[in-house]
Scaffold this active site. Structure first.
Site, PDB file in Angstrom:
ATOM      1  N   ARG A  88      -3.820 -10.145   4.833  1.00 35.91           N
ATOM      2  CA  ARG A  88      -4.294 -10.125   3.436  1.00 35.91           C
ATOM      3  C   ARG A  88      -3.170  -9.552   2.595  1.00 35.91           C
ATOM      4  NH1 ARG A  88      -6.529  -6.646  -0.190  1.00 35.91           N
ATOM      5  NH2 ARG A  88      -8.164  -7.472  -1.531  1.00 35.91           N
ATOM      6  N   LYS A 147       0.809  -1.222   0.000  1.00 33.04           N
ATOM      7  CA  LYS A 147       0.000   0.000   0.000  1.00 33.04           C
ATOM      8  C   LYS A 147       0.841   1.270   0.000  1.00 33.04           C
ATOM      9  CE  LYS A 147      -4.419  -1.801   1.342  1.00 33.04           C
ATOM     10  NZ  LYS A 147      -5.359  -2.151   2.394  1.00 33.04           N
TER      11      LYS A 147
HETATM   12  N1  HH2 Z   1      -7.529  -3.639   1.060  1.00 33.97           N
HETATM   13  C1  HH2 Z   1      -7.936  -3.595  -0.251  1.00 33.97           C
HETATM   14  C2  HH2 Z   1      -9.062  -4.302  -0.657  1.00 33.97           C
HETATM   15  N2  HH2 Z   1      -9.763  -5.064   0.216  1.00 33.97           N
HETATM   16  N3  HH2 Z   1     -10.071  -5.909   2.404  1.00 33.97           N
HETATM   17  C3  HH2 Z   1      -9.696  -5.965   3.683  1.00 33.97           C
HETATM   18  N4  HH2 Z   1     -10.400  -6.721   4.552  1.00 33.97           N
HETATM   19  N5  HH2 Z   1      -8.624  -5.267   4.160  1.00 33.97           N
HETATM   20  C4  HH2 Z   1      -7.862  -4.476   3.337  1.00 33.97           C
HETATM   21  O1  HH2 Z   1      -6.903  -3.848   3.835  1.00 33.97           O
HETATM   22  C5  HH2 Z   1      -8.237  -4.399   1.955  1.00 33.97           C
HETATM   23  C6  HH2 Z   1      -9.372  -5.133   1.513  1.00 33.97           C
HETATM   24  C7  HH2 Z   1      -7.164  -2.782  -1.236  1.00 33.97           C
HETATM   25  O2  HH2 Z   1      -6.133  -3.528  -1.774  1.00 33.97           O
HETATM   26  P1  HH2 Z   1      -6.152  -4.303  -3.192  1.00 33.97           P
HETATM   27  O3  HH2 Z   1      -7.169  -5.377  -3.227  1.00 33.97           O
HETATM   28  O4  HH2 Z   1      -4.776  -4.761  -3.456  1.00 33.97           O
HETATM   29  O5  HH2 Z   1      -6.476  -3.166  -4.243  1.00 33.97           O
HETATM   30  P2  HH2 Z   1      -7.803  -2.721  -5.001  1.00 33.97           P
HETATM   31  O6  HH2 Z   1      -8.802  -2.265  -3.989  1.00 33.97           O
HETATM   32  O7  HH2 Z   1      -7.332  -1.590  -5.894  1.00 33.97           O
HETATM   33  O8  HH2 Z   1      -8.331  -3.891  -5.781  1.00 33.97           O
END
Ligand code: HH2
Length: 397
Positions: free
Chosen positions: A373, A339
Site C-alpha cells: 500500500r 511513514k
Molecule cells: N496505513 C495508513 C492507513 N491505512 N491500511 C493498511 N491496511 N495498512 C497501512 O499500513 C495503513 C492503512 C496510514 O497511512 P495514510 O493513509 O497515508 O495516512 P492517513 O491515515 O493519515 O490518511
C-alpha cells in the site's frame, strides 16, 4: 534438487460439497482444509530429511523419509512432503534458517507454491492472483492525512489522481476519508461518508481497477460497497460489530490490519514482548473470528500495521520478520509508505521519503510480503518489476 507433486490437488471438492448440500459460505471455509499437497524432493541430505520431518511434524504435517536416513554414515535420497498449503508456507519460513540444503529447499518450495497454486484474493466477483506482487495505490480524500491531506478532497482532483495511479501500474486503489495518523481524532460515519460519496461516485465507474475503501465503520463500508467498492481495508481488523457479517454477505475482500491502541494515543508508549509473535497470534484469532462469521478465507489479507502503535524498532522487526505472517496462509499486505520510521532513519520530510519507501517495500517483498500500500506507485512498480524477476523468473509486470 527438484520438487514434484505426487498426487493432484483436490479439484472438484467444491462441486462435491455443493452436491451434498453444503452452504456456499461453508464451502469457502472447508475446501482449503482439504487442500493437501504431496511433493517429492528428489534428493535430500539425510540430516536435512530428519530436520524436515521434525519441522513438518511440529506443524501437524508429515515428511516420509527412507529408513536409511536413520542409519549412521550419512548419505542422501528422496523424501515426500505431505501438508496443507498454509503448513508449507510456514515451512518455507522455518527452513530458511536451516543447514544441509534446507535453505535451498525453502526457496524451491516457495517458488513451487507460487507457480502451481498462487495464493489469490477474492474480491466480490473478481480475483487477484499473488503470483506477482500487487500494488495498492493510496487516495486520501481527507483534509488532514499525514502526507497527502487536503490534496484530493475535490472529487475531480481525486479522479485525476486515481487515473494517474492506475496509469502508473496500481493493481487496486484504496480510498480513505478518515485519517488514522498518530494523534488524529475520529470522525462520524456521516462525515466520513459525506467525503467519500462524491469521490466514489465519480471514480468507480471511470476506473478499470478494483476500489478498496479504507474504513473501520461497517455502515460506511456498506455504503461504499453499494457504490461499487469491492474491498474493505479495516485498520481495526473487523473490530466493529457487523463488519465480518458485511464481508461474508457481500463477498468483498477484507484487509485485517493490526493496531495497538487507537490513533489518538497509539504512539505514546507502544510495547510488546515479541511484536511479530504477538501480532501473529492476534491475526490468527481475527482470521478465525472472520471464518466463524462466514467470511471465506480467500477474501482475507493480513497486515501487521506499520506505524500503528509501533516504535521504530517494532516497525523494523516487523518488516524484517514479515515472512512469518505468510504462515497464516493468506497474502501479507504492508503499508510503509512515507511513514514516520522512514523520516526517523533518514532525517527527511514527507516529500522526500520515496527512496526509504522503496527500500522498505523491497525488503518486505524479499521477506515474503506480496501486497504494498503506497502513495508513489510508479517507482514502486518499477522496483518490484526487477525484484520480482530476480526472485521468480517472473517479470512482475
Ligand atoms: N496505513 C495508513 C492507513 N491505512 N491500511 C493498511 N491496511 N495498512 C497501512 O499500513 C495503513 C492503512 C496510514 O497511512 P495514510 O493513509 O497515508 O495516512 P492517513 O491515515 O493519515 O490518511
Amino acid at each position: 534438487m527438484r520438487l514434484r507433486p505426487l498426487i493432484p490437488r483436490g479439484a472438484g471438492l467444491a462441486r462435491e460439497l455443493k452436491r451434498v448440500g453444503v452452504d456456499p459460505a461453508g464451502i469457502r471455509i472447508m475446501t482449503p482444509k482439504a487442500d493437501l499437497l504431496v511433493l517429492e524432493v528428489d534428493d535430500l541430505d539425510y540430516r536435512a530429511a530428519l530436520i524436515l520431518k521434525q519441522e513438518l511434524l511440529s506443524l501437524g504435517a508429515e515428511a516420509a523419509v527412507s529408513r536409511r536416513a536413520y542409519r549412521l554414515g550419512g548419505g542422501s535420497g528422496p523424501a515426500v512432503i505431505i501438508g496443507r498449503r498454509a503448513d508449507l508456507e510456514t515451512l518455507t519460513v522455518k527452513l530458511a534458517r536451516q543447514p544441509f540444503g534446507l535453505k535451498e529447499l525453502a526457496g524451491r518450495l516457495r517458488s513451487f507454491l507460487e507457480s502451481v497454486a498462487p495464493l489469490s484474493w477474492q474480491l466480490a466477483g473478481r480475483r487477484l492472483y499473488l503470483d506477482r506482487p500487487l500494488i495498492m495505490g493510496i487516495l486520501n480524500v481527507t483534509p488532514d492525512s499525514f502526507s497527502d491531506g487536503g490534496r484530493y478532497q475535490d472529487p475531480a482532483a481525486a479522479l485525476e489522481q486515481a487515473l494517474r495511479l492506475e496509469a502508473e501500474g496500481a493493481d487496486l486503489i484504496d480510498v480513505g476519508a478518515e485519517s488514522t495518523r498518530p494523534g488524529s481524532k475520529p470522525i462520524s460515519a456521516d462525515d466520513e461518508w459525506r467525503r467519500l460519496a462524491p469521490v466514489l461516485k465519480l471514480v468507480v465507474p471511470r476506473l478499470g481497477l478494483p476500489v478498496s475503501v479504507d474504513t473501520s465503520k461497517p455502515e460506511v463500508a456498506r455504503a461504499a460497497l453499494d457504490a461499487g467498492a469491492i474491498v474493505i481495508n479495516d485498520v481495526t481488523a473487523g473490530a466493529a460489530p457487523g463488519m465480518f457479517k458485511l464481508a461474508a454477505r457481500s463477498g468483498a475482500g477484507l484487509v485485517l490490519m493490526h493496531m495497538q491502541g487507537r490513533p489518538e494515543t497509539m504512539q505514546v508508549n507502544p510495547s510488546y514482548r515479541d511484536a511479530p509473535a504477538e501480532i501473529y497470534a492476534f491475526m490468527a484469532e481475527r482470521l478465525e473470528a472472520a471464518a466463524v462469521a462466514g467470511v471465506g478465507p480467500e477474501q482475507l489479507v493480513v497486515d501487521p500495521g506499520i506505524g500503528f502503535g509501533k516504535s521504530l524498532e517494532h516497525n523494523l522487526l516487523l518488516l524484517r520478520r514479515i515472512g512469518e505472517f505468510t504462515g497464516l496462509g493468506r497474502p501479507v499486505l504492508v503499508g510503509p509508505s512515507r511513514k514516520g520510521f522512514i523520516g526517523a532513519l533518514t532525517g527527511l520530510p514527507m516529500e522526500e521519503r520515496v527512496e526509504g519507501t522503496l527500500a522498505a517495500v523491497l525488503a518486505a517483498f524479499q521477506a515474503g510480503a506480496s501486497i504494498f500500500r503506497v502513495h508513489d506507485v510508479q517507482p514502486v512498480k518499477r522496483a518490484l518489476a526487477v525484484a520480482g524477476a530476480i526472485r521468480n523468473e517472473n517479470t512482475g509486470n
